[in-house]
Design a protein around this motif. Sequence first.
Motif, PDB file in Angstrom:
ATOM      1  N   LYS A  78       0.924  -1.071  -0.229  1.00 49.98           N
ATOM      2  CA  LYS A  78      -0.189  -0.050  -0.079  1.00 49.98           C
ATOM      3  C   LYS A  78       1.018   1.224  -0.129  1.00 49.98           C
ATOM      4  N   GLY A  79       1.982   1.425   0.896  1.00 54.35           N
ATOM      5  CA  GLY A  79       2.895   2.611   0.956  1.00 54.35           C
ATOM      6  C   GLY A  79       1.793   3.525   1.564  1.00 54.35           C
ATOM      7  N   MET A  80       2.119   4.978   1.119  1.00 50.29           N
ATOM      8  CA  MET A  80       1.332   5.952   1.670  1.00 50.29           C
ATOM      9  C   MET A  80       0.101   5.843   0.847  1.00 50.29           C
ATOM     10  N   VAL A  81      -1.034   5.982   1.630  1.00 55.12           N
ATOM     11  CA  VAL A  81      -2.456   5.894   1.229  1.00 55.12           C
ATOM     12  C   VAL A  81      -3.024   7.382   1.042  1.00 55.12           C
ATOM     13  N   VAL A  82      -3.510   7.885   0.071  1.00 57.08           N
ATOM     14  CA  VAL A  82      -3.704   9.358  -0.096  1.00 57.08           C
ATOM     15  C   VAL A  82      -5.247   9.474  -0.962  1.00 57.08           C
ATOM     16  N   LEU A  83      -5.905  10.265  -0.196  1.00 58.01           N
ATOM     17  CA  LEU A  83      -7.165  10.363  -0.516  1.00 58.01           C
ATOM     18  C   LEU A  83      -7.392  11.817  -1.281  1.00 58.01           C
ATOM     19  N   LEU A  84      -7.830  11.868  -2.437  1.00 57.67           N
ATOM     20  CA  LEU A  84      -8.124  13.243  -3.042  1.00 57.67           C
ATOM     21  C   LEU A  84      -9.271  13.718  -2.373  1.00 57.67           C
ATOM     22  N   SER A  85      -9.095  14.727  -1.840  1.00 58.25           N
ATOM     23  CA  SER A  85     -10.556  15.486  -1.107  1.00 58.25           C
ATOM     24  C   SER A  85     -10.473  16.710  -0.953  1.00 58.25           C
ATOM     25  N   TYR A 112     -15.862  10.563  -6.281  1.00 55.15           N
ATOM     26  CA  TYR A 112     -16.625  10.762  -7.329  1.00 55.15           C
ATOM     27  C   TYR A 112     -17.902  11.378  -6.543  1.00 55.15           C
ATOM     28  N   TYR A 113     -18.690  11.711  -7.503  1.00 57.26           N
ATOM     29  CA  TYR A 113     -20.110  11.982  -6.795  1.00 57.26           C
ATOM     30  C   TYR A 113     -19.961  13.003  -5.682  1.00 57.26           C
ATOM     31  N   GLU A 114     -20.670  12.826  -4.483  1.00 55.46           N
ATOM     32  CA  GLU A 114     -20.376  13.545  -3.694  1.00 55.46           C
ATOM     33  C   GLU A 114     -19.297  13.409  -2.716  1.00 55.46           C
ATOM     34  N   GLY A 115     -18.510  12.371  -3.205  1.00 61.56           N
ATOM     35  CA  GLY A 115     -17.005  12.082  -2.293  1.00 61.56           C
ATOM     36  C   GLY A 115     -17.232  10.810  -1.834  1.00 61.56           C
ATOM     37  N   GLY A 139     -11.829  12.390  -9.131  1.00 60.18           N
ATOM     38  CA  GLY A 139     -10.643  12.455  -8.467  1.00 60.18           C
ATOM     39  C   GLY A 139      -9.428  11.717  -9.364  1.00 60.18           C
ATOM     40  N   ASP A 140      -9.705  11.077 -10.310  1.00 62.40           N
ATOM     41  CA  ASP A 140      -9.004  10.717 -11.184  1.00 62.40           C
ATOM     42  C   ASP A 140      -7.827  11.821 -11.575  1.00 62.40           C
ATOM     43  N   LEU A 141      -8.372  12.744 -12.073  1.00 59.68           N
ATOM     44  CA  LEU A 141      -7.396  13.727 -12.518  1.00 59.68           C
ATOM     45  C   LEU A 141      -6.307  14.221 -11.270  1.00 59.68           C
ATOM     46  N   GLY A 142      -6.938  14.307 -10.095  1.00 58.02           N
ATOM     47  CA  GLY A 142      -5.938  14.832  -9.074  1.00 58.02           C
ATOM     48  C   GLY A 142      -4.872  13.583  -8.798  1.00 58.02           C
ATOM     49  N   SER A 143      -5.397  12.390  -8.968  1.00 56.76           N
ATOM     50  CA  SER A 143      -4.355  11.180  -8.772  1.00 56.76           C
ATOM     51  C   SER A 143      -3.435  11.169  -9.746  1.00 56.76           C
ATOM     52  N   LEU A 144      -3.582  11.528 -10.853  1.00 58.76           N
ATOM     53  CA  LEU A 144      -2.676  11.554 -11.886  1.00 58.76           C
ATOM     54  C   LEU A 144      -1.581  12.879 -11.778  1.00 58.76           C
ATOM     55  N   VAL A 145      -2.380  13.886 -11.214  1.00 60.18           N
ATOM     56  CA  VAL A 145      -1.434  15.122 -11.142  1.00 60.18           C
ATOM     57  C   VAL A 145      -0.485  14.713  -9.892  1.00 60.18           C
ATOM     58  N   LEU A 146      -0.678  14.035  -9.053  1.00 63.38           N
ATOM     59  CA  LEU A 146       0.171  13.758  -7.718  1.00 63.38           C
ATOM     60  C   LEU A 146       1.217  12.902  -8.486  1.00 63.38           C
TER      61      LEU A 146
END
Length: 218
Positions: A78-85, A112-115, A139-146
């Motif tokens: 898993k490593g570091m688990v990051v939530l885009l929020s 997605y949706y309301e979170g 949130g996929d866009l954010g994940s790819l940016v990171l």
Amino acid sequence: MRFNFITLFPAKIEAYFVDGILGKAREKGLLETHILHLRDFAENKHNKVDDTIYGGGPGMLLQVGPIYRALESLGDQKGMVVLLSPSGELFQQKMAQQWVQKQSTFTFISGYYEGVDHRVALHLVDTEVALGNYVISSGDLGSLVLADCLSRLEPGVLGKEESLSEESHNEEGSLEYPQFTKPADFLGWKVPEILLNGHHEEIRKWRELNRKQRSKPS
């Protein structure tokens, strides 16, 4: 460096790593991508992973169960688990540098949706981050940016390591100096003469001066 993506749209994630710098880095084995389709971790015949909000309210939330099971399937990878929020800390270059000093594996959970059910943030992630004070549909866009930002800090991903050292934001509040290429004169818009004279020390001073001027807070 390894990236795990928990997503509803695996094809979007995969497409980003086919071409360009990150595609070449993955081919060389410098980057690994593992994409988990969240619906594979549903426990109902329709592979549903969202539901209505307790207490009422518009929209749907991703359920905690499928996300938990997706994370569990990664075991010790898993490593570091990051939530885009939207409520997360604003992601910055300095944060990326601190992360890669401690970790080489990252798992991104796209909302997605309301979170997502808030129990994900409370019990399953190491950190929440936001890209900015705005709302996007996935949130996929954010994940790819990171992932893009972090991957550039992996040795060998960039063709020239000096490119990394001179990039904007590598020092807090610092931007790159202005850069130009051929032709030297286009429609009367001319490249500064000092960049054409071949005097490296003068060019270095000009770049440093202009870097400082561009990096002044507005």
